[in-house]
Design an enzyme around this catalytic site. Structure first.
Site, PDB file in Angstrom:
ATOM      1  N   ASP A  30      55.953 -50.011  27.502  1.00  0.00           N
ATOM      2  CA  ASP A  30      56.003 -48.676  26.925  1.00  0.00           C
ATOM      3  C   ASP A  30      56.478 -47.619  27.929  1.00  0.00           C
ATOM      4  O   ASP A  30      57.372 -46.836  27.631  1.00  0.00           O
ATOM      5  CB  ASP A  30      54.626 -48.274  26.360  1.00  0.00           C
ATOM      6  CG  ASP A  30      54.107 -49.315  25.378  1.00  0.00           C
ATOM      7  OD1 ASP A  30      54.923 -50.150  24.934  1.00  0.00           O
ATOM      8  OD2 ASP A  30      52.902 -49.306  25.076  1.00  0.00           O
ATOM      9  N   GLY A  73      48.152 -37.962   1.402  1.00  0.00           N
ATOM     10  CA  GLY A  73      47.394 -37.069   2.271  1.00  0.00           C
ATOM     11  C   GLY A  73      45.945 -37.057   1.845  1.00  0.00           C
ATOM     12  O   GLY A  73      45.621 -37.474   0.724  1.00  0.00           O
ATOM     13  N   LYS A 114      55.416 -51.186  18.204  1.00  0.00           N
ATOM     14  CA  LYS A 114      55.733 -51.965  19.408  1.00  0.00           C
ATOM     15  C   LYS A 114      57.071 -52.709  19.308  1.00  0.00           C
ATOM     16  O   LYS A 114      57.870 -52.690  20.240  1.00  0.00           O
ATOM     17  CB  LYS A 114      54.604 -52.968  19.654  1.00  0.00           C
ATOM     18  CG  LYS A 114      54.673 -53.643  21.003  1.00  0.00           C
ATOM     19  CD  LYS A 114      54.033 -52.786  22.045  1.00  0.00           C
ATOM     20  CE  LYS A 114      54.006 -53.427  23.399  1.00  0.00           C
ATOM     21  NZ  LYS A 114      53.282 -52.581  24.351  1.00  0.00           N
ATOM     22  N   CYS A 121      51.264 -41.166  -3.908  1.00  0.00           N
ATOM     23  CA  CYS A 121      49.851 -40.814  -3.883  1.00  0.00           C
ATOM     24  C   CYS A 121      49.645 -39.308  -3.987  1.00  0.00           C
ATOM     25  O   CYS A 121      49.946 -38.731  -5.013  1.00  0.00           O
ATOM     26  CB  CYS A 121      49.186 -41.432  -2.651  1.00  0.00           C
ATOM     27  SG  CYS A 121      47.411 -41.491  -2.814  1.00  0.00           S
ATOM     28  N   TYR A 122      49.196 -38.638  -2.913  1.00  0.00           N
ATOM     29  CA  TYR A 122      49.061 -37.166  -2.983  1.00  0.00           C
ATOM     30  C   TYR A 122      50.386 -36.547  -3.434  1.00  0.00           C
ATOM     31  O   TYR A 122      50.410 -35.559  -4.168  1.00  0.00           O
ATOM     32  CB  TYR A 122      48.664 -36.648  -1.598  1.00  0.00           C
ATOM     33  CG  TYR A 122      48.472 -35.145  -1.513  1.00  0.00           C
ATOM     34  CD1 TYR A 122      47.320 -34.557  -2.000  1.00  0.00           C
ATOM     35  CD2 TYR A 122      49.451 -34.336  -0.928  1.00  0.00           C
ATOM     36  CE1 TYR A 122      47.136 -33.187  -1.916  1.00  0.00           C
ATOM     37  CE2 TYR A 122      49.271 -32.962  -0.833  1.00  0.00           C
ATOM     38  CZ  TYR A 122      48.121 -32.385  -1.333  1.00  0.00           C
ATOM     39  OH  TYR A 122      47.948 -31.029  -1.239  1.00  0.00           O
ATOM     40  N   GLU A 145      54.283 -48.640   0.596  1.00  0.00           N
ATOM     41  CA  GLU A 145      54.665 -48.852   1.995  1.00  0.00           C
ATOM     42  C   GLU A 145      53.755 -49.826   2.742  1.00  0.00           C
ATOM     43  O   GLU A 145      54.094 -50.281   3.819  1.00  0.00           O
ATOM     44  CB  GLU A 145      54.721 -47.503   2.734  1.00  0.00           C
ATOM     45  CG  GLU A 145      53.373 -46.814   2.989  1.00  0.00           C
ATOM     46  CD  GLU A 145      52.871 -45.992   1.797  1.00  0.00           C
ATOM     47  OE1 GLU A 145      53.312 -46.250   0.666  1.00  0.00           O
ATOM     48  OE2 GLU A 145      52.018 -45.111   2.012  1.00  0.00           O
ATOM     49  N   HIS A 186      50.350 -47.300  -2.985  1.00  0.00           N
ATOM     50  CA  HIS A 186      51.074 -47.205  -1.705  1.00  0.00           C
ATOM     51  C   HIS A 186      52.073 -48.352  -1.562  1.00  0.00           C
ATOM     52  O   HIS A 186      51.709 -49.432  -1.097  1.00  0.00           O
ATOM     53  CB  HIS A 186      50.082 -47.234  -0.534  1.00  0.00           C
ATOM     54  CG  HIS A 186      49.332 -45.956  -0.389  1.00  0.00           C
ATOM     55  ND1 HIS A 186      49.801 -44.891   0.343  1.00  0.00           N
ATOM     56  CD2 HIS A 186      48.159 -45.553  -0.930  1.00  0.00           C
ATOM     57  CE1 HIS A 186      48.942 -43.886   0.264  1.00  0.00           C
ATOM     58  NE2 HIS A 186      47.936 -44.265  -0.500  1.00  0.00           N
TER      59      HIS A 186
END
Ligand code: XMP
Length: 516
Positions: A227, A55, A372, A82-83, A171, A169
């Site tokens: 979409d 964050g 997507k 992280c945060y 991810e 991170h």
């Protein structure tokens, strides 16, 4: 609720959705919760593990967001990223300090001890950082497992209580073996099973839509694109006749597009579908308009007018309260910038700009957590045909930005025919799925040709096919000459109005994908 759920508590990082996506990629169900969620709710939902996201705040700042402290007494593994790791440091009795400067970009992670999180992984690893604070003193029970140049406590754990913290991170794709670290958390530490599939997503999404909408009526602007089509099929499954889809034929559609949408949604999915033929109004407003940006503005305004007036005609049993949109996660955060300042790239985006405010409707965006490729998989799970789900992107202003200069019904007709031939040849040769986008463009230039014994003086058709992964950058597709030859020969022979075909060999940047 599945017993396998991993809770991701959101502290405002733009990577929160990326974490959730990575977990889905491991076929484990994840759910994003507000950071304010109570530990009781998490317990009631039977979550198997908790991830505290990153964050933008500093845990040292007054009023910075905190989770319910009881999250640490749930008895399930907790991973702070992280945060999230700084929260652990601060809330569990350690000390967090400013690191003097932001550690931003790549670092080298050196392993100092073994950990379940690093099972089967060998260091050192290149990892991606973005933080200002760091855990300066570890809370009791924790030890450092790995460090980077700037952070002694880059990866920490309390293996007894099953608390883990990662300063970088894992991810993002830029962190080496980041997925394996997350996999270790899911499978070794939380003992999840990889059994979550798209059908389960459909069930969860359907339940969420029903809960959100209640008995109200929902309208959706169906464009025929991936979409909005997937959103329509999903919402229809959830609330059936409480949904009305409005399809506006603006006269700028591709060959057979309107009929295809009608067949699919009215016929197969039994959707309440209102088709408005507004082509005269749109083409009237576009008469004499040559400037590409002006074309977009005219089309945008006209769309709002037509859509608005159509919605007023809907006589539903209950009040129209929601406007559904097929907004995707990347529409909300247009690009997750790794090299620039993340906050600076955030761009809020509405597919039908201005509508919700004007119509005083609430937004229903059931795809907003998806990327997507996940939307495509969802479309297939809902039974939409492959050609629709894997269709190339098509711009909102349609063929208006592919007829360069003046737009006339004749020019649109000529273009539609040529475009259909090009796409047909790409499909037949197996090239369609290999390119990001392909289309024909009408050039307002006339050139001389000879057909039979006659001189012709007709317009030029440009063909464009590009490869890309996100439309931000693109290269012209190196299509086989044979495919180009066939497309060109068929267009010149079958489409009256074109006597010359060119292939666009420009990349983006410096060119753009569309010609206007
Ligand atoms: P460009 O031409 O900017 O296109 O390289 C990038 C991608 O965006 C699509 N595009 C649009 N989509 N409204 C849209 O909804 C627009 O005005 C618009 N202009 C371009 C384009 O087709 C490509 O996929």
């Amino acid at each position: 609720m599945s017993k396998q759920t991993i809770a991701v508590l959101d502290f405002g990082s733009q990577y929160t959705q990326v974490i959730a996506r990575r977990i889905r990629e491991c076929q484990v169900h994840s759910r994003i919760y507000s950071h304010k969620v109570s530990a009781e709710t998490l317990r009631a939902d039977g979550v198997r593990g908790v991830i505290l996201s990153g964050g933008p705040a500093s845990v040292r700042a007054k009023g910075s967001p905190r989770p319910d402290a009881a999250v640490f007494t749930l008895g399930v593994p907790v991973l702070g990223i992280c945060y999230g790791v700084q929260l652990m440091g601060e809330m569990l009795g350690g000390k967090v300090a400013g690191s003097g400067h932001r550690e931003y970009g790549h670092g080298t992670l050196n392993f100092r001890a073994g950990s379940d999180l690093l099972h089967g992984i060998r260091g050192p690893l290149r990892v991606w950082n973005s933080h200002g604070d760091k855990v300066a003193r570890l809370p009791r029970g924790f030890r450092a497992v790995a460090s980077t140049e700037n952070s002694e406590h880059a990866l920490i754990e309390d293996s007894k209580r099953q608390f883990f913290g990662i300063q970088f991170h894992p991810e993002v794709a830029h962190s080496e073996r980041g997925m394996d670290i997350l996999r270790n958390f899911l499978f070794r530490i939380c003992r999840c099973k990889a059994d979550w599939v798209m059908d389960d997503y459909v069930a969860t999404a359907v339940a969420d839509i029903r809960r959100q909408v209640g008995k109200a009526h929902v309208i959706l602007g169906l464009s025929g694109g991936v979409d909005s089509s997937v959103a329509a099929a999903l919402i229809q499954k959830a609330i059936g006749s409480q949904l009305t889809c409005v399809f506006v034929d603006n006269g700028l559609l591709r060959l057979g597009e309107r009929e295809q949408v009608e067949r699919m949604f009215r016929g197969r999915f039994k959707v309440n579908l209102r088709v408005v033929d507004a082509s005269k109004a749109f083409l009237g407003k576009l008469r004499g308009v040559q400037d590409p940006e002006r074309k977009r503005k005219v089309i945008g305004h006209e769309f709002i007018r037509v859509f608005d007036s159509e919605v007023r005609k809907i006589r539903s049993k209950t009040k129209v309260e929601f406007l559904a949109q097929g907004t995707l996660y990347p529409d909300i955060i247009e690009s997750i910038s790794i090299d620039g300042n993340p906050a600076a790239t955030i761009k809020s985006h509405h597919n039908v700009g201005g509508l919700p405010k004007r119509m005083k409707l609430r937004l229903l965006e059931p795809l907003r957590e998806l990327f997507k490729d996940e939307v495509r998989a969802l479309g297939e799970a809902l039974g939409l045909p492959r050609e629709m789900v894997w269709r190339h992107p098509f711009p909102g202003p349609g063929l208006a930005v592919r007829v360069c200069g003046d737009i006339t019904p004749e020019r649109l007709d000529i273009l539609r025919k040529a475009d259909a031939i090009f796409i047909d040849e790409l499909r037949k040769s197996g090239q369609y799925d290999k390119v990001w986008q392909a289309f024909a463009v009408f050039l307002p230039v006339r050139t001389v040709g000879v057909m039979g014994d006659e001189r012709t003086y007709d317009h030029v058709c440009a063909l464009r096919a590009v490869t890309s992964s996100d439309a931000m950058t693109a290269d012209w597709a190196h299509l086989p000459y044979e495919v180009l030859r066939k497309a060109s020969s068929r267009i010149i022979n079958e489409v009256k109005g074109f006597n010359r075909v060119c292939y666009d060999i420009s990349s983006k940047p410096p060119s753009t994908i569309e010609w206007e």
